[in-house]
Structures are given as C-alpha cells and as structure tokens.
Design a protein around this motif. Structure first.
Motif, PDB file in Angstrom:
ATOM      1  N   LEU A  39     -36.298  46.178 -49.128  1.00 14.70           N
ATOM      2  CA  LEU A  39     -36.352  47.604 -48.795  1.00 14.70           C
ATOM      3  C   LEU A  39     -36.767  47.770 -47.346  1.00 14.70           C
ATOM      4  N   SER A  40     -36.129  48.691 -46.671  1.00 18.79           N
ATOM      5  CA  SER A  40     -36.533  49.091 -45.327  1.00 18.79           C
ATOM      6  C   SER A  40     -36.645  50.605 -45.284  1.00 18.79           C
ATOM      7  N   ASP A  59     -47.751  45.517 -55.725  1.00 13.73           N
ATOM      8  CA  ASP A  59     -47.544  44.601 -54.604  1.00 13.73           C
ATOM      9  C   ASP A  59     -47.950  45.299 -53.314  1.00 13.73           C
ATOM     10  N   ARG A  60     -49.231  45.511 -53.184  1.00 19.40           N
ATOM     11  CA  ARG A  60     -49.763  46.238 -52.026  1.00 19.40           C
ATOM     12  C   ARG A  60     -49.373  45.602 -50.685  1.00 19.40           C
ATOM     13  N   PRO A  61     -49.451  44.258 -50.531  1.00 21.03           N
ATOM     14  CA  PRO A  61     -49.056  43.666 -49.241  1.00 21.03           C
ATOM     15  C   PRO A  61     -47.614  43.990 -48.855  1.00 21.03           C
ATOM     16  N   ALA A  62     -46.706  43.948 -49.826  1.00 16.73           N
ATOM     17  CA  ALA A  62     -45.307  44.252 -49.522  1.00 16.73           C
ATOM     18  C   ALA A  62     -45.150  45.707 -49.102  1.00 16.73           C
ATOM     19  N   CYS A  63     -45.868  46.591 -49.752  1.00  9.91           N
ATOM     20  CA  CYS A  63     -45.778  48.010 -49.411  1.00  9.91           C
ATOM     21  C   CYS A  63     -46.317  48.270 -48.012  1.00  9.91           C
ATOM     22  N   VAL A  92     -53.535  54.680 -49.759  1.00 12.19           N
ATOM     23  CA  VAL A  92     -53.449  54.741 -48.306  1.00 12.19           C
ATOM     24  C   VAL A  92     -53.722  56.183 -47.900  1.00 12.19           C
ATOM     25  N   ALA A  93     -53.990  56.375 -46.623  1.00  6.27           N
ATOM     26  CA  ALA A  93     -54.173  57.724 -46.080  1.00  6.27           C
ATOM     27  C   ALA A  93     -53.093  57.966 -45.037  1.00  6.27           C
ATOM     28  N   PRO A 111     -46.888  53.062 -52.767  1.00  8.26           N
ATOM     29  CA  PRO A 111     -45.477  53.285 -53.117  1.00  8.26           C
ATOM     30  C   PRO A 111     -45.035  54.738 -52.984  1.00  8.26           C
ATOM     31  N   LEU A 112     -45.932  55.670 -53.293  1.00 10.58           N
ATOM     32  CA  LEU A 112     -45.585  57.082 -53.130  1.00 10.58           C
ATOM     33  C   LEU A 112     -45.424  57.420 -51.656  1.00 10.58           C
ATOM     34  N   ALA A 113     -46.274  56.857 -50.799  1.00  9.37           N
ATOM     35  CA  ALA A 113     -46.124  57.073 -49.361  1.00  9.37           C
ATOM     36  C   ALA A 113     -44.788  56.538 -48.869  1.00  9.37           C
ATOM     37  N   ALA A 114     -44.370  55.391 -49.401  1.00 14.83           N
ATOM     38  CA  ALA A 114     -43.068  54.834 -49.027  1.00 14.83           C
ATOM     39  C   ALA A 114     -41.937  55.763 -49.471  1.00 14.83           C
TER      40      ALA A 114
END
Length: 234
Positions: A39-40, A59-63, A92-93, A111-114
C-alpha cells in the motif's frame, strides 16, 4: 462473496492466464488493484485499497512506515487501556493532512489515519476542486474516542469509537470560506450535495465501514468512518 472479491478473483485469473509479463505489467501500472502489492498513500484508490488498509490492523510498524514514506505526518502515541472495552488502539495524533481538522488535534488508530489520508488525497480534494471549484481547508469532525456501546446504549456491542477506530465527519470548510455540512447539504441538488455524494460513494472503496444519512437518523448529520468492517456503505 462480495463484488470486490469477485473482481479480485477475475484479476488474478487474468494475470495467471497472461503469464508473468502480465503480472509484472499490472504490478507496475496498477498496483492499487492488486492485493499483494504494498500500500502507498500516493496510489489511486483501487479494488484492493480497502483490503490493504484493513490489513494494517495489528501491524503498527507497517502503518507508521506509510507516513514516513509520505509527505503527510502523524505522531505516534502510547497505547492506553482505560477499561476492559475502552482503549486507544495503535493510536496516532494528527493536526492536519491535506486539510486541518477541527476541533484540535485528533487521536485515532493508525489504520484509520491511513484511510483518511487516502480518502482526502484521492477522493475529497479532487472532488472539491472539480465540483466546488476550490479545495478543502478544514474538516469538521464530531470526535473519535468515546468509551460507549453502539448508539450509547446500556447493553449490546461496543462502538469502534471505544477504541478510537472510528471518526465522525460533520462537514468541510473550503479554501474560499464556504462551508459544506452533512446536516445542511446532504440530499441537495446543488454542487454541495453532489460533492457529499461523490465522497461517500468513492469512500466505500477506502473504508471498511462508512455510514451516513442514508443509513439511519442517528447519522443524519455525519459520516461515520472506520478502517475495518464488513463493507457496509450507506
């Protein structure tokens, strides 16, 4: 099996029939449609976008790496468990991405931020410029984290707001000073109504769950957005 799943299977079958050259061409030209490509946040919305974002859960590091590779920024926060059912999960903020958020700094799951990043860049801003003649300067929201059950009931399932995995979007402030709101403009025949319909419809390919005024009266004034879900979009 969902329509999106059928399309994915057809893509896979076509690629298998066409051989590795077809696979390499698709990976190079249309990565947004292929579930196995990374994903990009810069990719257009494709058939596999929603699935890729959903796979970021856990998968926090990937996000976080997605934002490190992008011009958009978030600030990692420590996870917090407030009650057995209420917590900040992979939080995240963010203060702004392509637009500022109001009120204040938003705390939400990565993930929601992404999902919001993709939606803003690939759906919201292009639709605003095309239909309203200007970009979105500020996104008005009604909150993310809220330790409560669905619809604030005293029993039953817990809302995704209880883990900051959902956000309620109420309206948009445009760069020319105009405002567009779900409460005032949903269902209108003008460009504001068309803008809201487009970002809802295209948002279905980004968010696992998107609920709005067509869903029920409780959502008459906002879009409820989740990165994860069962493909519910109304």
């Amino acid at each position: 099996m969902t329509v999106r799943s059928v399309i994915t299977l057809l893509i896979l079958a076509a690629l298998a029939y066409g051989g590795w050259q077809a696979v390499e061409h698709a990976e190079r030209e249309y990565p947004e449609h292929l579930p196995w490509t990374p994903l990009s946040l810069d990719d257009p919305v494709g058939r596999a976008t929603e699935l890729k974002i959903a796979n970021l859960a856990g998968d926090r590091p990937a996000c976080l790496a997605l934002f490190e590779e992008s011009s958009l920024e978030v600030t990692p926060l420590e996870e917090q468990q407030f009650t057995p059912n209420c917590a900040l999960v992979e939080p995240v903020a963010l203060e702004r991405m392509t637009a500022a958020y109001s009120p204040g700094t938003v705390r939400l799951s990565c993930p929601l931020a992404a999902s919001l990043a993709v939606w803003e860049r690939q759906v919201v801003q292009p639709a605003a410029r095309r239909l309203l003649g200007t970009g979105v300067e500020r996104i008005e929201h009604l909150g993310t984290y809220s330790c409560r059950r669905l619809y604030g009931r005293s029993s039953g399932g817990w809302s995704k707001h209880a883990t900051a995995e959902a956000i309620d979007i109420a309206g948009f402030r445009l760069e020319d000073g105009r405002s567009v709101s779900l409460l005032g403009d949903w269902g209108s025949e003008g460009p504001e109504g068309a803008f809201l319909r487009v970002i809802r419809n295209r948002g279905c390919d980004v968010f696992g769950t998107l609920l709005g005024p067509d869903y029920n009266a409780a959502h008459r004034d906002h879009f409820h957005l989740q990165a994860a879900g069962f493909g519910t979009c109304r």
